[in-house]
Scaffold this motif. Structure first.
Motif, PDB file in Angstrom:
ATOM      1  N   UNK A  86       0.819  -1.119   0.047  1.00  0.00           N
ATOM      2  CA  UNK A  86      -0.084   0.079   0.017  1.00  0.00           C
ATOM      3  C   UNK A  86       0.993   1.252  -0.008  1.00  0.00           C
ATOM      4  N   UNK A  87       0.292   2.415   0.105  1.00  0.00           N
ATOM      5  CA  UNK A  87       1.028   3.709  -0.152  1.00  0.00           C
ATOM      6  C   UNK A  87       1.705   4.239   1.203  1.00  0.00           C
TER       7      UNK A  87
ATOM      8  N   UNK B 196      10.109   1.705  -7.204  1.00  0.00           N
ATOM      9  CA  UNK B 196       9.187   1.287  -6.310  1.00  0.00           C
ATOM     10  C   UNK B 196       7.905   0.926  -6.592  1.00  0.00           C
ATOM     11  N   UNK B 197       7.559  -0.006  -6.486  1.00  0.00           N
ATOM     12  CA  UNK B 197       6.211  -0.817  -6.872  1.00  0.00           C
ATOM     13  C   UNK B 197       5.291  -0.679  -5.749  1.00  0.00           C
ATOM     14  N   UNK B 198       3.918  -0.151  -5.792  1.00  0.00           N
ATOM     15  CA  UNK B 198       3.000   0.080  -4.855  1.00  0.00           C
ATOM     16  C   UNK B 198       1.616  -0.838  -5.312  1.00  0.00           C
ATOM     17  N   UNK B 199       1.158  -1.569  -4.689  1.00  0.00           N
ATOM     18  CA  UNK B 199      -0.128  -2.220  -4.566  1.00  0.00           C
ATOM     19  C   UNK B 199      -1.102  -1.159  -4.871  1.00  0.00           C
TER      20      UNK B 199
ATOM     21  N   UNK C 294       0.068  -2.787  -9.738  1.00  0.00           N
ATOM     22  CA  UNK C 294       1.339  -2.072  -9.216  1.00  0.00           C
ATOM     23  C   UNK C 294       1.628  -0.832  -9.807  1.00  0.00           C
ATOM     24  N   UNK C 295       1.660   0.265  -9.026  1.00  0.00           N
ATOM     25  CA  UNK C 295       1.932   1.586  -9.587  1.00  0.00           C
ATOM     26  C   UNK C 295       3.533   1.431  -9.612  1.00  0.00           C
TER      27      UNK C 295
ATOM     28  N   UNK D 294       7.144   5.023  -1.534  1.00  0.00           N
ATOM     29  CA  UNK D 294       5.746   4.412  -1.914  1.00  0.00           C
ATOM     30  C   UNK D 294       4.527   5.569  -1.855  1.00  0.00           C
ATOM     31  N   UNK D 295       4.921   6.708  -1.256  1.00  0.00           N
ATOM     32  CA  UNK D 295       3.818   7.691  -1.262  1.00  0.00           C
ATOM     33  C   UNK D 295       3.924   8.460  -2.762  1.00  0.00           C
TER      34      UNK D 295
END
Length: 424
Positions: free
Chosen positions: A367-368, A380-383, A392-393, A400-401
């Protein structure tokens, strides 16, 4: 299949789990143990492994605060676990003392550099100081020997850095100057002044319905007010000096001359069985590190038989090669272990590790919030929630933010891992 993603943004707790105050997660309670001075005897390590099997999920995590935590503890087992930790000398008398004893101690310190002596004196002074009630829950110190740069990236409100044979440098991240103290007692006195000021500011902000903040943030905000400086009544005898922390990076796995063997665990996660085997092998003790590694004290490079007996020759559980690709990735617990994670992270990070170039770093976050890594990563990969399931962003040189540059499915990432780093 996973449950529908949360409809609201992930919530930051504002505090870290402890033993007295565990954190509820998707697989049970997360119970963080803060060993005294960041060290575990062989007997204590063995008992932790046994407790992880008996009361948890059989897994222990090495944290960036040089602590170790048990996952999957059932709430009705928490009381029994506390009793067992107390019997091993691994439990503070109460939650207040546990919170105040938030020190990251240089695990590569030497017996004669005064780091451990200062840590003991500071811990005793913190616990005895009633003016620290209300201190922000994450307030903490780092104590560096000054021999390496491994603590430069450790989050700390106050950095204490060895400076000369007797002196210490007190630094608050973001401040233009540091303060030098020529003795350990003066260092402790000055550290308490900084902590008391932070506690008083936090109490005032809470009374006004505001977030308490952290010391670096509070100092910057206070300094911006006209006529507000000087804010701190620092003790006499301090000298203003430039800020300094060695910047040569975190130590890598391998032999540490005169100290022992530094070993990593894949993604900082150790099975109870692997830790138990290490503890039973005749080792003297373990030092916990903020790099999600263990320093096996007293272990000398005397041959493969010693490593085999300790299980350290098993690459599934331990990393001894500083070029191991798994050192170039990090990941949070992910789903289903974390309630706020939108997708699994651990297996994806390990699958992508061989494709991360030397010198780069990949972080995979569920998460962020970015709990497992606050620093920017090369990638960075963020779900995130997608129309057909989690995606994944993707963000470059970010935390992550950050807002993602693009979004990929887990399958696309596995099928085309080289695309993430093609411009590096």
């Amino acid at each position: 299949m996973f449950a529908s993603p949360p409809s609201s943004p992930p919530q930051t707790q504002g505090w870290c789990p402890g033993a007295w105050q565990p954190m509820a997660s998707g697989d049970g309670l997360v119970v963080r143990v803060r060993p005294p001075l960041g060290r575990l005897s062989a007997a204590q390590a063995l008992r932790l492994a046994e407790l992880a099997e008996a009361h948890g999920a059989g897994l222990l995590e090495l944290t960036s605060r040089a602590n170790i935590q048990l996952r999957g503890v059932a709430p009705d087992q928490h009381s029994s676990l506390l009793d067992a930790l107390a019997a091993q000398g691994l439990l503070d008398p109460d939650a207040r003392q546990e919170q105040l004893r938030n020190l990251v101690i240089d695990p590569l310190c030497a017996p004669d550099d005064g780091v451990l002596a200062l840590a003991e004196a500071l811990q005793q002074a913190l616990v005895a100081d009633t003016a620290l009630d209300g201190l922000p829950a994450k307030f903490g110190f780092s104590l560096a020997s000054g021999r390496h740069g491994g603590l430069a990236e450790v989050a700390a409100d106050v950095q204490l850095v060895r400076d000369g044979t007797q002196g210490w440098r007190l630094q608050v991240p973001g401040q233009p100057v540091a303060w030098q103290a020529d003795s350990a007692p003066l260092t402790v006195q000055a550290a308490l002044v900084l902590a008391r000021w932070c506690a008083a500011q936090a109490r005032a902000r809470r009374a006004a319905g505001e977030h308490p903040g952290r010391l670096p943030q509070l100092l910057r905000q206070a300094q911006a007010q006209p006529g507000a400086w000087p804010l701190l009544a620092l003790p006499a005898g301090l000298r203003e000096v430039p800020c300094y922390l060695p910047a040569d990076g975190s130590p890598a796995p391998g032999w540490q001359c005169g100290l022992g063997l530094l070993v990593a665990a894949p993604l900082g996660r150790v099975t109870a069985g692997a830790l138990a085997r290490l503890a039973r092998s005749g080792i003297r003790s373990l030092r916990l590190t903020p790099w999600r590694m263990l320093l096996v004290e007293g272990l000398a490079p005397s041959g493969s038989a010693v490593l085999a007996a300790a299980g350290l020759d098993d690459p599934a559980h331990w990393i001894r090669d500083p070029q191991d690709a798994r050192l170039r990735v990090s990941a949070c617990s992910g789903a289903p272990g974390c309630r706020q994670a939108l997708a699994p992270t651990q297996d994806l990070a390990l699958a992508l590790a061989p494709h991360v170039p030397d010198g780069a770093h990949l972080h995979v976050s569920g998460c962020a919030k970015g709990c497992a890594r606050q620093l920017p990563s090369t990638v960075t990969l963020v779900a995130q929630a997608g129309p057909d399931g989690p995606v994944f962003g993707y963000a470059r040189d970010a935390t992550a933010q950050a807002a993602p540059d693009s979004r990929w499915s887990a399958r696309s990432l596995r099928d085309n891992p080289g695309l993430m780093f093609e411009e590096i």
